[in-house]
Design a protein around this motif. Structure first.
Motif, PDB file in Angstrom:
ATOM      1  N   UNK A 140       0.789  -1.068  -0.124  1.00 25.37           N
ATOM      2  CA  UNK A 140      -0.026  -0.116   0.037  1.00 25.37           C
ATOM      3  C   UNK A 140       0.825   1.550   0.064  1.00 25.37           C
ATOM      4  N   UNK A 141       1.807   1.107   0.641  1.00 26.20           N
ATOM      5  CA  UNK A 141       3.074   2.452   0.463  1.00 26.20           C
ATOM      6  C   UNK A 141       3.515   2.553  -0.725  1.00 26.20           C
ATOM      7  N   UNK A 142       3.555   1.362  -1.464  1.00 19.80           N
ATOM      8  CA  UNK A 142       3.907   1.562  -3.170  1.00 19.80           C
ATOM      9  C   UNK A 142       2.958   2.126  -3.765  1.00 19.80           C
ATOM     10  N   UNK A 143       1.791   1.429  -3.396  1.00 17.16           N
ATOM     11  CA  UNK A 143       0.686   1.813  -4.574  1.00 17.16           C
ATOM     12  C   UNK A 143       0.200   3.597  -4.230  1.00 17.16           C
ATOM     13  N   UNK A 145       2.364   5.715  -3.185  1.00 19.13           N
ATOM     14  CA  UNK A 145       3.330   6.488  -3.828  1.00 19.13           C
ATOM     15  C   UNK A 145       3.471   6.622  -5.462  1.00 19.13           C
ATOM     16  N   UNK A 146       2.864   5.559  -5.903  1.00 20.15           N
ATOM     17  CA  UNK A 146       2.836   5.555  -7.504  1.00 20.15           C
ATOM     18  C   UNK A 146       1.619   6.342  -7.742  1.00 20.15           C
ATOM     19  N   UNK A 147       0.302   6.348  -7.118  1.00 18.93           N
ATOM     20  CA  UNK A 147      -0.737   6.908  -7.692  1.00 18.93           C
ATOM     21  C   UNK A 147      -0.570   8.509  -7.522  1.00 18.93           C
ATOM     22  N   UNK A 148       0.098   8.904  -6.305  1.00 19.55           N
ATOM     23  CA  UNK A 148       0.431  10.205  -6.245  1.00 19.55           C
ATOM     24  C   UNK A 148       1.406  10.731  -7.322  1.00 19.55           C
ATOM     25  N   UNK A 149       2.554  10.027  -7.681  1.00 16.76           N
ATOM     26  CA  UNK A 149       3.332  10.306  -8.665  1.00 16.76           C
ATOM     27  C   UNK A 149       2.598  10.556  -9.962  1.00 16.76           C
ATOM     28  N   UNK A 150       1.584   9.526 -10.473  1.00 14.70           N
ATOM     29  CA  UNK A 150       0.947   9.445 -11.476  1.00 14.70           C
ATOM     30  C   UNK A 150      -0.061  10.831 -11.712  1.00 14.70           C
ATOM     31  N   UNK A 151      -0.636  11.361 -10.328  1.00 13.94           N
ATOM     32  CA  UNK A 151      -1.527  12.437 -10.340  1.00 13.94           C
ATOM     33  C   UNK A 151      -0.792  13.549 -10.656  1.00 13.94           C
ATOM     34  N   UNK A 152       0.429  13.744 -10.355  1.00 14.21           N
ATOM     35  CA  UNK A 152       1.393  14.584 -10.494  1.00 14.21           C
ATOM     36  C   UNK A 152       1.548  14.940 -11.997  1.00 14.21           C
ATOM     37  N   UNK A 153       2.159  13.773 -12.225  1.00 16.09           N
ATOM     38  CA  UNK A 153       2.287  13.526 -13.947  1.00 16.09           C
ATOM     39  C   UNK A 153       1.154  14.145 -14.762  1.00 16.09           C
ATOM     40  N   UNK A 154      -0.129  13.751 -14.441  1.00 16.64           N
ATOM     41  CA  UNK A 154      -1.092  14.127 -15.292  1.00 16.64           C
ATOM     42  C   UNK A 154      -1.500  15.776 -15.069  1.00 16.64           C
ATOM     43  N   UNK A 155      -1.207  16.090 -14.031  1.00 16.48           N
ATOM     44  CA  UNK A 155      -1.479  17.717 -13.730  1.00 16.48           C
ATOM     45  C   UNK A 155      -0.251  18.433 -14.678  1.00 16.48           C
TER      46      UNK A 155
END
Length: 600
Positions: A140-143, A145-155
């Protein structure tokens, strides 16, 4: 082979084609390097899952061990997309030390995954079906972190397209869809809304890459650094608008918004004609714009709409040109070249030039004033002497009346003397009239200049009258060499030409540095359809430092005694008012000759 394996194989094939195409055809750049890195990581992810799908059952290997390799792609792909998004926005980035912190969670995730058999922190129970998998705490730590990074990428990836071309532009839609797909599908799978296997995630990421590729290739972002180009056009001093085929404003730069004090929402997707009316820009009126917009559909040539058009408090040169792609009309580019500062500078230059010309004219008149007294003093004294002579003759004549000793011959002699004195008075008054005429002509303001015809003889006569005093004081002789017909006619303002020639003669006098007994030649000769007027001295010649810029700037060799205006203004006057030219020849120790070439 299962349906998932077949899809993954097709994806791997397409990824390989995309990789080699970009590697071969796109110019080297940071954006290209990161995009290729994304493709490599995606290939690792898909290839590992593909191998697991076809080998795990045949070789009786736990599919989780294939995940050991697929997660290399899964862990680092969001980071690679993060750098891609930053380069996409900034064109080029410098990798900082803090960037290494981004790799901590992915590296720990791989370490935890590869040692999962010992502690089960990543998977408690593994299955290719997500809803049957029991995840460990670190997963869940990995998950997260990954979603936060992907959301930042989208923005980051959407930031520029939304600002530049509107949120619902085609490019923004491609990037938005590509970014949302893997997140949306994984969330649905995690919530159990849809059945999901480990094969779905790499396929979703593959779709993401392809959507990004479409958006990037549509704008050619991997070869033309669009963000840098947008920044360049935003910093342009000229404003521009892009009008669609339907007459709607689709694009513009920041300069346009700042010039007219507007916000983007007041401009984007607004009909151009309505925008003109609403913003009270009637100088860009419908009658002017409509035919231009229609004309731009037929030609890619630049169309000058209007020169120095005043809009609000600015002046513009307005141009329009059609935008075409393979002969298909896309829209019209309207460029408003801001010439406000140019207009102000030209007005300042004109005002300064008028002021400098007036000062130079007054300086010349100052020299003339000293000569006027002398030029008029001599004939006035002569006239005074003539009146004394006439008075004496009148007294003598009066006494002779009735005197028997005065003969007829005496009366004739007295009459002859009176006529002689009268003739002298007449010549003196004519000379005074010429002086007054010449001085009056030089006193005319520059704004009152008129182009008239005059003869060379009249020109020389005025020069001779006005320069007589200065030449006499300097003990310099002016030799007039009339090689052209004296009645040859020139057209222009004689007063300006007299001032130019007088200035050159004054320079020649000063070149002798007060030496007496020197000569100056004033030569007038025909040359084809021109008349060449030359002023020649036999002094030391011009220094090399002066030659190259003699007619280009206000330069003087007289130190504090010179203004530097004379020759500069003389050249400007001849070029502007006579359509002629001024040249010179000089030789050290032998003198200088200036040539004024005037069309007949």
């Amino acid at each position: 082979m299962s349906i998932y394996s077949t899809i993954l194989l097709i994806v791997l094939f397409l990824i390989s084609i995309l990789f080699f195409y970009i590697a071969k055809n796109i110019a080297k750049s940071q954006l290209k390097s990161l995009f290729l890195t994304n493709i490599i990581l995606l290939f690792i992810l898909c290839f590992s899952v593909f191998l697991g799908s076809i080998l795990s059952e045949k070789l009786n290997i736990d599919p989780m061990y294939f995940d050991y390799f697929s997660y290399i792609g899964s862990c680092f792909l969001p980071i690679s997309l993060f750098f891609t998004a930053n380069i996409f926005l900034k064109t080029k980035i410098k990798f900082e030390k803090w960037h290494s912190l981004l790799f901590i969670v992915p590296l720990l995730s791989l370490l935890v995954l590869w040692t999962n058999d010992v502690h089960h922190l990543f998977y408690v129970h593994y299955s290719i079906y997500i809803n049957e998998t029991t995840f460990g705490n670190f997963f869940y730590v990995y998950e997260i972190y990954t979603y936060i990074l992907l959301i930042i990428d989208i923005i980051l990836l959407l930031k520029f397209p939304i600002k530049n071309a509107g949120f619902f532009s085609t490019q923004s839609i491609f990037i938005l869809i590509g970014s949302v797909i893997p997140i949306f599908v994984n969330i649905l799978g995690a919530l159990g809304v849809i059945p999901m296997t480990i094969y779905v995630t790499p396929i979703c990421f593959a779709v993401t890459i392809f959507f990004y590729a479409i958006a990037i290739f549509k704008f050619k972002f991997l070869s033309t650094t669009p963000i840098a180009m947008q920044r360049i056009v935003d910093r342009m001093s000229d404003s521009f608008l892009v009008i669609s085929e339907d007459g709607i404003i689709t694009d513009f730069n920041d300069t346009f918004l700042k010039t007219f004090h507007l916000h983007s929402e007041e401009v984007r997707n607004v009909k151009f004609i309505e925008f003109i009316t609403k913003q009270d820009l009637e100088d860009l009126n419908k009658d002017l714009v409509k035919p231009i917009l229609e004309k731009s559909k037929a030609t890619e040539d630049t169309i000058l709409v209007k020169r120095e058009m005043k809009i609000l408090d600015h002046y513009f040169n307005v141009e329009a040109s059609g935008i075409f792609s393979k002969s298909a009309f896309l829209g019209t580019l309207i460029l408003l070249k801001d010439v406000t500062q140019h207009m102000r500078d030209m007005q300042t230059i004109q005002n300064n030039q008028n002021m400098l010309m007036e000062r130079e004219r007054l300086a010349s008149l100052g020299q003339l004033i000293g000569g006027i007294a002398h030029n008029l003093k001599t004939p006035i004294m002569s006239i005074a002497g003539a009146t004394e002579g006439l008075t004496d003759l009148a007294t003598e004549y009066e006494k002779s009346v009735g005197d028997p000793e005065v003969t007829v011959e005496d009366h004739h002699e007295i009459a002859k003397d009176m006529k002689d004195w009268i003739e002298k008075v007449r010549s003196y008054t004519e000379y005074m009239s010429d002086v007054i005429t010449a001085v009056k002509g030089q006193a005319v303001t520059m704004s009152e200049e008129q182009a008239v015809t005059f003869t060379l003889d009249e020109l020389v006569k005025r020069v001779n009258i006005l320069m007589r005093h200065e030449l006499k004081n300097a003990l310099v002789n002016l030799n007039i060499q009339m090689k052209a017909e004296p009645d040859a006619i020139l057209k222009g303002n004689i007063n300006s030409l007299v001032q130019v020639i007088n200035n050159m003669i004054s320079n020649a006098i000063q070149a002798y540095n007060g030496e007496a007994g020197k000569e100056i030649n004033l030569i007038l000769e025909p040359s084809g359809k021109n008349i060449i007027i030359s002023v020649q001295d036999f002094a030391n010649g011009l220094p090399d430092s002066v030659k190259a810029k003699l007619f280009k700037e206000m330069i003087t060799t007289k130190g504090k005694n010179g203004t530097g205006l004379g020759l500069f203004m003389s050249y400007s006057t001849i070029r502007a008012h006579f359509n002629g030219n001024v040249t010179f020849e000089t030789e050290k120790g032998k003198g200088t000759i200036f040539h004024i070439t005037l069309p007949v």
